[in-house]
Every structure is written in C-alpha cells, then in structure tokens.
Design a protein around this motif. Structure first.
Motif, PDB file in Angstrom:
ATOM      1  N   ALA A   1       0.204   8.982  14.820  1.00 30.06           N
ATOM      2  CA  ALA A   1       0.540   8.889  13.380  1.00 30.06           C
ATOM      3  C   ALA A   1       0.140   7.512  12.834  1.00 30.06           C
ATOM      4  O   ALA A   1      -0.425   7.411  11.738  1.00 30.06           O
ATOM      5  N   GLY A   2       0.403   6.438  13.620  1.00 32.31           N
ATOM      6  CA  GLY A   2       0.058   5.081  13.172  1.00 32.31           C
ATOM      7  C   GLY A   2      -1.445   4.909  13.044  1.00 32.31           C
ATOM      8  O   GLY A   2      -1.941   4.328  12.078  1.00 32.31           O
ATOM      9  N   THR A   3      -2.194   5.441  14.029  1.00 31.19           N
ATOM     10  CA  THR A   3      -3.657   5.306  13.995  1.00 31.19           C
ATOM     11  C   THR A   3      -4.242   6.085  12.822  1.00 31.19           C
ATOM     12  O   THR A   3      -5.160   5.611  12.138  1.00 31.19           O
ATOM     13  N   ALA A   4      -3.688   7.274  12.545  1.00 33.65           N
ATOM     14  CA  ALA A   4      -4.163   8.070  11.404  1.00 33.65           C
ATOM     15  C   ALA A   4      -3.936   7.281  10.104  1.00 33.65           C
ATOM     16  O   ALA A   4      -4.807   7.247   9.225  1.00 33.65           O
ATOM     17  N   GLU A   5      -2.788   6.620  10.010  1.00 36.91           N
ATOM     18  CA  GLU A   5      -2.482   5.806   8.815  1.00 36.91           C
ATOM     19  C   GLU A   5      -3.472   4.644   8.687  1.00 36.91           C
ATOM     20  O   GLU A   5      -4.000   4.366   7.608  1.00 36.91           O
ATOM     21  N   LEU A   6      -3.723   3.987   9.824  1.00 35.32           N
ATOM     22  CA  LEU A   6      -4.646   2.848   9.853  1.00 35.32           C
ATOM     23  C   LEU A   6      -6.047   3.276   9.394  1.00 35.32           C
ATOM     24  O   LEU A   6      -6.708   2.580   8.626  1.00 35.32           O
ATOM     25  N   LEU A   7      -6.481   4.451   9.870  1.00 33.40           N
ATOM     26  CA  LEU A   7      -7.822   4.921   9.520  1.00 33.40           C
ATOM     27  C   LEU A   7      -7.881   5.414   8.079  1.00 33.40           C
ATOM     28  O   LEU A   7      -8.914   5.327   7.423  1.00 33.40           O
ATOM     29  N   ALA A   8      -6.758   5.920   7.566  1.00 33.31           N
ATOM     30  CA  ALA A   8      -6.758   6.544   6.239  1.00 33.31           C
ATOM     31  C   ALA A   8      -6.600   5.537   5.101  1.00 33.31           C
ATOM     32  O   ALA A   8      -7.010   5.817   3.977  1.00 33.31           O
ATOM     33  N   VAL A   9      -6.013   4.376   5.373  1.00 34.84           N
ATOM     34  CA  VAL A   9      -5.708   3.438   4.276  1.00 34.84           C
ATOM     35  C   VAL A   9      -6.490   2.136   4.491  1.00 34.84           C
ATOM     36  O   VAL A   9      -6.178   1.355   5.384  1.00 34.84           O
TER      37      VAL A   9
ATOM     38  N   THR B   1       0.876  -1.186   0.000  1.00 30.76           N
ATOM     39  CA  THR B   1       0.000   0.000   0.000  1.00 30.76           C
ATOM     40  C   THR B   1       0.903   1.222   0.000  1.00 30.76           C
ATOM     41  O   THR B   1       2.089   1.137   0.320  1.00 30.76           O
ATOM     42  N   THR B   2       0.297   2.335  -0.317  1.00 27.95           N
ATOM     43  CA  THR B   2       1.017   3.597  -0.207  1.00 27.95           C
ATOM     44  C   THR B   2       0.827   4.136   1.220  1.00 27.95           C
ATOM     45  O   THR B   2       0.155   3.514   2.029  1.00 27.95           O
TER      46      THR B   2
ATOM     47  N   GLY C   1       2.927   0.900   3.172  1.00 26.20           N
ATOM     48  CA  GLY C   1       3.557   2.218   3.169  1.00 26.20           C
ATOM     49  C   GLY C   1       4.744   2.353   2.232  1.00 26.20           C
ATOM     50  O   GLY C   1       5.467   3.345   2.316  1.00 26.20           O
ATOM     51  N   VAL C   2       4.940   1.376   1.327  1.00 28.54           N
ATOM     52  CA  VAL C   2       6.137   1.452   0.491  1.00 28.54           C
ATOM     53  C   VAL C   2       5.832   1.769  -0.983  1.00 28.54           C
ATOM     54  O   VAL C   2       6.757   2.047  -1.746  1.00 28.54           O
ATOM     55  N   LEU C   3       4.558   1.723  -1.383  1.00 26.66           N
ATOM     56  CA  LEU C   3       4.256   2.003  -2.793  1.00 26.66           C
ATOM     57  C   LEU C   3       4.129   3.507  -3.018  1.00 26.66           C
ATOM     58  O   LEU C   3       3.699   4.232  -2.126  1.00 26.66           O
ATOM     59  N   SER C   4       4.487   3.955  -4.206  1.00 28.54           N
ATOM     60  CA  SER C   4       4.230   5.360  -4.544  1.00 28.54           C
ATOM     61  C   SER C   4       2.777   5.462  -5.013  1.00 28.54           C
ATOM     62  O   SER C   4       2.161   4.455  -5.363  1.00 28.54           O
ATOM     63  N   GLU C   5       2.204   6.673  -4.975  1.00 33.53           N
ATOM     64  CA  GLU C   5       0.783   6.882  -5.297  1.00 33.53           C
ATOM     65  C   GLU C   5       0.388   6.224  -6.619  1.00 33.53           C
ATOM     66  O   GLU C   5      -0.651   5.600  -6.725  1.00 33.53           O
ATOM     67  N   ASP C   6       1.264   6.326  -7.662  1.00 30.71           N
ATOM     68  CA  ASP C   6       0.882   5.815  -8.983  1.00 30.71           C
ATOM     69  C   ASP C   6       0.962   4.292  -9.099  1.00 30.71           C
ATOM     70  O   ASP C   6       0.420   3.702 -10.016  1.00 30.71           O
TER      71      ASP C   6
END
Ligand code: HEM
Length: 160
Positions: free
Chosen positions: A74-82, A12-13, A152-157
């Motif tokens: 920061a981790g929780t925001a990532e979890l909720l956002a992706v 995932t990004t 968290g390792v992919l770029s948006e595209d």
C-alpha cells in the motif's frame, strides 16, 4: 494555496485510500505491534524456556512479516501514485528503512520455520531486536511524512 518559495508543496492528498482514509496508515499498526511483540515473546522464552513462547514468536514473526508486506505494498503504491511524495527525501528514507525492516522480518520468520525453539538464541533474539529498532526508525520517518510534511492529509480539492 500554492507555496512558491518551497520547491516541494506543503501537503499532499492520498490516492491509495478507502473513502479518503490512507490505506497504508490503516495497515501499519499490525506489523508494528507484531514485530515489537515478537521481541518481547523471545525474551519471555529466554527467561522461562516455555515452548509456548517459541510458538508465539513463530506466529508473531509470520504475522509481522506478512502484514508488513501488505502495508509495504500500500505504501509503495502511494509513493508511485503521488509525485509530491516521491519528491520528498523523507519518503525515500522511509522506503529504504522499511525494505530493510521487511527483509529482517522475513529472515526472522524463515529462521523459525524449522525448529522454533532452537532459532531464538542468539540469532532470533538479535533479528527481533534489530526489527524493533527498524520499526522505530521507519515509524518515526513515516510520522515525519504525515505530521511534518502533511502527506496524505489534504482533500482532493485542496491539492495544487
Ligand atoms: C515498503 C515500503 C513503504 C513505503 C513506500 C511507505 C510509504 C509511506 C508513505 C507514503 C507514508 C505517508 C502516509 C500515506 O500516504 O499513506 C507512510 C507513512 C507511514 N508508514 Fe510507511 N511505507 C512503507 C512501509 C512501511 C512499513 C513496513 C511500516 C512499519 C511497519 C511503515 C510505517 C509507517 C508509519 C507509522 C507511517 C505514519 C502513518 C500515520 O501515522 O498516519 N511503513 N509510509
């Protein structure tokens, strides 16, 4: 490329990031280092009875708890956002262990705010030791997310 065989796509990004670098990964080294060091500092106080180590443990426990909460936000925001992070069991295991770690970290700090020396044996040492174990498990599961699931390792595209 879309992975039809895998219900959870590989990789995932990141959405909570500075210039594409995940904020959570940048923050976690601080609580990890502080929460391991507080155990070492408690052992030093137990061995030498020098008040310096009790003050050191107090500051390390406080720094570990506060930096851990920042990293957790920061981790929780990532979890909720992706969504694709939320679909991974390892993400929820990591979250549960991290919340346990932060609770132990806050208790360990609060305990020392009164008399930092009296708090160390036995309860402070026990909480610091438990913190080290929980840091290990949370860090392992976090590493699983990044290095196995490529969170968290992919770029948006590259994202599906
Ligand atoms: C409290 C809620 C937390 C949540 C929801 C959470 C979530 C995540 C997520 C989604 C990742 C994947 C990387 C990313 O997208 O940034 C991750 C990685 C990681 N997390 Fe957490 N996390 C939390 C707390 C913590 C805490 C308190 C620690 C340790 C003190 C920790 C240690 C790690 C580590 C070591 C990684 C691997 C980072 C890397 O090597 O790049 N996490 N976490």
């Amino acid at each position: 490329m879309k992975q039809f065989a895998d219900p959870v796509p590989h990789g995932t990004t990141t959405r909570v990031a500075f210039f594409g670098h995940p904020a959570h990964a940048m923050l976690v080294p601080f609580p990890i280092a502080f929460l391991v060091a507080v155990f070492a500092s408690d052992l030093a106080w137990w061995h030498w009875s020098d008040p310096f180590w009790a003050r050191m443990s107090l500051w390390l426990a406080g720094g570990g708890a506060l930096c851990g909460i920042l990293a957790g936000i920061a981790g929780t925001a990532e979890l909720l956002a992706v969504r694709d992070i939320r679909r991974r069991a390892a993400a929820w295991s990591h979250f549960v262990v991290a919340v346990m770690l932060l609770s132990v970290g806050m208790a360990n700090w609060g305990l020392r705010l009164g008399d930092a020396e009296a708090a160390i044996v036995p309860l402070g040492l026990y909480l610091s030791g438990l913190g080290v174990v929980l840091v290990g498990v949370a860090g392992w599961l976090g590493g699983t997310l990044v290095f196995e699931h490529q969170v968290g390792v992919l770029s948006e595209d590259e994202e599906d």
